[in-house]
Design a protein around this motif. Structure first.
Motif, PDB file in Angstrom:
ATOM      1  N   GLN A 137       0.867  -1.189   0.000  1.00 44.29           N
ATOM      2  CA  GLN A 137       0.000   0.000   0.000  1.00 44.29           C
ATOM      3  C   GLN A 137       0.898   1.233   0.000  1.00 44.29           C
ATOM      4  N   GLU A 188     -13.915   8.294  -3.938  1.00 43.99           N
ATOM      5  CA  GLU A 188     -14.375   6.907  -3.949  1.00 43.99           C
ATOM      6  C   GLU A 188     -15.537   6.736  -4.928  1.00 43.99           C
ATOM      7  N   PHE A 202     -12.544   5.860  -7.635  1.00 43.28           N
ATOM      8  CA  PHE A 202     -12.017   4.609  -7.105  1.00 43.28           C
ATOM      9  C   PHE A 202     -12.980   3.435  -7.319  1.00 43.28           C
ATOM     10  N   GLU A 203     -14.242   3.621  -6.953  1.00 39.30           N
ATOM     11  CA  GLU A 203     -15.204   2.524  -7.088  1.00 39.30           C
ATOM     12  C   GLU A 203     -15.511   2.194  -8.540  1.00 39.30           C
ATOM     13  N   GLY A 238     -12.679   0.134  -9.909  1.00 43.23           N
ATOM     14  CA  GLY A 238     -12.274  -1.056  -9.167  1.00 43.23           C
ATOM     15  C   GLY A 238     -10.981  -0.892  -8.410  1.00 43.23           C
ATOM     16  N   SER A 292      -9.867  -0.903  -5.398  1.00 42.30           N
ATOM     17  CA  SER A 292     -10.379  -1.273  -4.079  1.00 42.30           C
ATOM     18  C   SER A 292      -9.439  -0.931  -2.936  1.00 42.30           C
ATOM     19  N   SER A 293      -8.145  -0.805  -3.205  1.00 42.90           N
ATOM     20  CA  SER A 293      -7.202  -0.476  -2.135  1.00 42.90           C
ATOM     21  C   SER A 293      -7.086   1.027  -1.912  1.00 42.90           C
ATOM     22  N   ARG A 308      -4.878  -2.890   5.539  1.00 43.67           N
ATOM     23  CA  ARG A 308      -3.950  -2.281   4.581  1.00 43.67           C
ATOM     24  C   ARG A 308      -2.776  -1.601   5.285  1.00 43.67           C
ATOM     25  N   ASP A 343      -3.696  -0.809  -8.520  1.00 45.68           N
ATOM     26  CA  ASP A 343      -4.874   0.057  -8.521  1.00 45.68           C
ATOM     27  C   ASP A 343      -4.577   1.406  -9.160  1.00 45.68           C
TER      28      ASP A 343
END
Length: 470
Positions: free
Chosen positions: A62, A255, A259-260, A263, A265-266, A277, A342
């Motif tokens: 991360q 998000e 982000f959403e 995908g 997700s992190s 994380r 990501d």
């Protein structure tokens, strides 16, 4: 013709990466590299996430993205523009009324200049305090929304002055440190590059404090790299609140809008206590010069918290601010963290013309073109910092949250930018290609600053480009 990498590219890219973690002068403890050209994909982890603890680097680490957050913020601003909710040419005060005031522009002044003021400035890099001389004039321009995207708000990072003081040079200018010192005199202690997202303030409070202080490092419209994307994040909050009728934090907006759908997700800005994380965040490292060694002499690589002096007024929260402390200010300029995989999904969206993996459009084609090719025509790109970074517009310029470099006989068209920890990404949109390099090796020590390009970025980028098959 399909874009490809040469046969057996993996072993040669491995060798290039190994030279980074085993560099004779400055061994980088660890990094993750992801690259794609056409259908050929390369992703590997090298070295350690925490060398002292014996924790190896892994692909699902991360990473703190730092200033590679800026282009993500810009993309959300362009989504709002696509919807007719945001005007890039509008003054910032249209959305943030606190900025509807007269600002003062600070100028470095030689000692003894008539009418000059002095202010004590403490360097977070050295812990030393010295008086900085300055003059000030009334700002002639208003800060515009597009200035936030192009980092030309006149709200530059204080660390540029630290580098000038450390190296006894005049590469950037002292006005950045003067602005920080004057803000702190007013009791506005949010502004320090060493606690860049660790301040105990909401995004609204942070932006209002900058406006209340009333100091700029440069005339608005002048490249002055710093907190432009932070203001942009707050503008995005305000625009979305007008539509929704309720407040949402910038992190939640990211998000929902980015982000959403992609995908990622992190991806996050801050991690709550107990979040799994947290255990995947690498140690931050940096370099210090060995006692008695010169600028090119021997150095030590060690955890970042051991590389800087302890200064009471400048808590070093950069290492832990994503998962400890206030976690209050969603910084659109430096705040995101996620895996390299990501982050690559953002590049993939641009390569797909603004669409998600399932084909849903989240950015209009014109906004993708602006991100890839757009250059604001009426900015001052001749500041010291623009010249130092090679962003004068001759070969490259900074516009929509990152740099754009036009195609030449020697290099393809490219968009790129880096983060505080020498993490770096390059998107070759015309070539269906990109590379992401994610170490966590901070640039903000005197010994570290010159090393990111020659030790990490240049050799790996050269190795990737040499593997292109046409």
């Amino acid at each position: 013709m399909a874009k490809r990498l040469k046969t057996n590219y993996e072993s040669r890219l491995d060798a290039a990466a190994e030279t980074i973690v085993n560099n004779d002068h400055c061994p980088i403890p660890g990094l993750v590299i992801m690259a794609r050209r056409g259908e050929d994909v390369y992703q590997k982890a090298f070295g350690y996430a925490d060398k002292e603890a014996g924790r190896l680097m892994t692909n699902d680490a991360q990473f703190r993205c730092f200033s590679m957050t800026k282009v993500l913020t810009t993309s959300i601003a362009l989504m709002l523009r696509d919807q007719g909710l945001l005007e890039l040419e509008a003054p910032v005060e249209t959305y943030l009324p606190a900025f509807g005031r007269q600002f003062e522009v600070l100028h470095e002044a030689p000692h003894g200049e008539p009418g000059a003021f002095k202010v004590p400035y403490t360097s977070f890099m050295t812990g030393k305090t010295q008086n900085l001389s300055f003059t000030k004039t009334a700002a002639q321009n208003k800060i515009l929304v597009k200035h936030c995207l192009s980092e030309s708000t006149g709200i530059g990072y204080d660390m540029w002055t630290d580098f000038d003081l450390v190296y006894n040079q005049s590469l950037f200018g002292h006005q950045y440190g003067v602005a920080q010192a004057l803000r702190r005199q007013k009791g506005l202690g949010f502004y320090s590059s060493n606690s860049i997202i660790g301040q105990n303030a909401t995004l609204e409070e942070y932006c209002d404090a900058i406006a209340e202080a009333g100091y700029l490092t440069d005339e608005p419209g002048t490249f002055s790299y710093g907190l432009g994307a932070l203001l942009m994040g707050r503008i995005i909050e305000v625009v979305c609140e007008r539509v929704l009728g309720k407040h949402e934090r910038f992190s939640r907006i990211c998000e929902k809008k980015l982000f959403e759908p992609l995908g990622m997700s992190s991806a996050a800005f801050y991690l709550n206590d107990g979040d799994p994380r947290i255990a995947k965040i690498p140690q931050l490292y940096a370099a210090t010069a060995n006692e008695g060694s010169g600028p090119s002499g021997a150095i030590d690589v060690k955890p970042y918290v051991k590389c800087l002096p302890m200064v009471d007024d400048f808590p070093n929260t950069v290492t832990t601010a994503h998962f400890e402390g206030p976690r209050s200010c969603d910084s659109g300029d430096t705040g995101s963290c996620m895996t390299v995989l990501d982050y690559s999904k953002f590049y993939e969206m641009l390569l797909a013309g603004g669409c998600t993996p399932n084909g849903r459009r989240i950015l209009k084609e014109q906004s993708v073109r602006d991100l890839a090719y757009g250059q604001f025509s009426d900015l001052d790109r001749q500041s010291k910092i623009a010249r130092a970074f090679g962003l004068t517009g001759e070969a490259a310029s900074f516009n929509y949250g990152w740099a754009v470099e036009a195609k030449t006989d020697k290099s393809p068209h490219c968009n790129h930018w880096s983060g505080y920890a020498n993490n770096h990404g390059r998107l070759y949109i015309e070539e269906d290609s990109y590379i992401l390099l994610f170490p966590q090796f901070m640039a903000s020590t005197p010994a570290s600053f010159p090393l990111g390009e020659p030790v990490i970025k240049e050799p790996m980028i050269a190795a990737f480009l040499s593997e292109w098959e046409y």
